[in-house]
Scaffold this active site. Structure first.
Site, PDB file in Angstrom:
ATOM      1  CG  ASP A   1      -3.544 -18.632   2.603  1.00 52.02           C
ATOM      2  OD1 ASP A   1      -3.566 -19.870   2.402  1.00 52.02           O
ATOM      3  OD2 ASP A   1      -2.498 -18.010   2.884  1.00 52.02           O
TER       4      ASP A   1
ATOM      5  CG  HIS B   1      -8.405 -27.693   0.426  1.00 48.47           C
ATOM      6  ND1 HIS B   1      -7.899 -26.428   0.555  1.00 48.47           N
ATOM      7  CD2 HIS B   1      -7.330 -28.520   0.316  1.00 48.47           C
ATOM      8  CE1 HIS B   1      -6.562 -26.481   0.533  1.00 48.47           C
ATOM      9  NE2 HIS B   1      -6.207 -27.739   0.397  1.00 48.47           N
TER      10      HIS B   1
ATOM     11  CG  LEU C   1     -22.054 -11.888  -7.306  1.00 53.08           C
ATOM     12  CD1 LEU C   1     -21.525 -10.596  -6.687  1.00 53.08           C
ATOM     13  CD2 LEU C   1     -22.021 -13.008  -6.261  1.00 53.08           C
TER      14      LEU C   1
END
Ligand code: IPE
Ligand code: IPE
Ligand code: MG
Length: 241
Positions: free
Chosen positions: A19, A36, A130
């Site tokens: 955020d 973003h 991962l």
């Protein structure tokens, strides 16, 4: 009688509510989309770092079921960023042994993006260095609602008996069926709420809320947080032994 507690917590699965992109840009007088884009760059560094600090599962909240309420231009910009991220990162993720999966409702996404997501999942399916899970058009309540809908059909058609329903069985109907529960959930930008993220799965997660805005979040900060949580006594409702 000694109360048995679990061994100290190993942080195997980190989930992040990324955020603060909008504020990062606004504070610099830049359009929110620049924030973003910066945020997407942060993802690269964090993904690369995780296996080195013992984190085998990383789940990132990229777009919530509520984020459609934003201005149409911002939503379109985010969708275009997701497409570009996949196109640009697919080969490198695969070479680095990252298995990528998506959670959330794909129904409302555009066909091109859905296709890119499916192809990336397929391409990386054999990797296990991962496990990267991207929550895209994800909401915990939406996930549970979709799960209950499917489950109701299975019960109605006699495949599942109500008495057989256990917590594990419900977990199987969730988007996260292949993931362990998160050990640690981090939210950046100073907000202290879960915003509909992993509501069922977070039952025993540790929470860390940091002031850093997502575009400023570094690998060093993640390492510090993970190290700080490793070894915390994990009691699952018992009392300290
Ligand atoms: C998080 O940053 C990214 C998404 C929710 C897509 P925000 O866009 O929410 O940034 P702030 O909270 O407005 O600063
Ligand atoms: C949560 O951030 C969703 C993502 C990070 C994708 P928001 O900025 O959308 O959450 P609220 O609106 O502050 O709760
Ligand atoms: Mg926000």
């Amino acid at each position: 009688m000694a109360i048995e507690t679990e061994p100290p917590r190993q942080i195997n699965h980190v989930a992040i509510i990324m955020d603060g992109n909008g504020r990062w840009a606004t504070r610099r007088g830049l359009p929110r989309l620049v924030g973003h884009r910066k945020g997407a760059e942060r993802v690269r560094e964090i993904v690369d770092l995780c296996p080195d600090i013992g984190v085998r599962y990383l789940t990132l909240y990229a777009f919530s079921t509520e984020n459609w309420k934003r201005a149409q231009a911002e939503v379109a910009g985010l969708m275009s960023l997701f497409r570009r991220y996949i196109l640009k990162e697919a080969d490198k993720l695969n070479e680095n042994g990252v298995r990528v999966r998506f959670i959330g409702d794909r129904g409302r996404l555009d066909a091109k993006l859905i296709d890119l997501m499916a192809r990336l999942e397929e391409k990386t399916a054999a990797n296990d260095h991962l496990n990267l899970t991207i929550a895209l058009n994800y909401g915990g309540r939406d996930e549970v609602t979709r799960a209950v809908r499917t489950l109701a059909v299975d019960v109605a058609e006699g495949r599942v008996a109500p008495d057989d329903l256990s917590e594990d069985a419900i977990g199987y109907y969730l988007d996260t069926r292949y993931l362990p529960d998160p050990d640690l959930i981090i939210r950046t930008s100073g907000e202290k709420r879960v915003s509909n993220f992993l509501l069922w799965q977070a039952a025993y997660a540790e929470f860390e809320f940091v002031e850093t805005l997502w575009p400023d979040f570094s690998g060093a900060e993640l390492t510090r947080i993970v190290e700080g949580c490793t070894g915390r006594d994990r009691r699952f409702g018992a009392i300290a032994g």
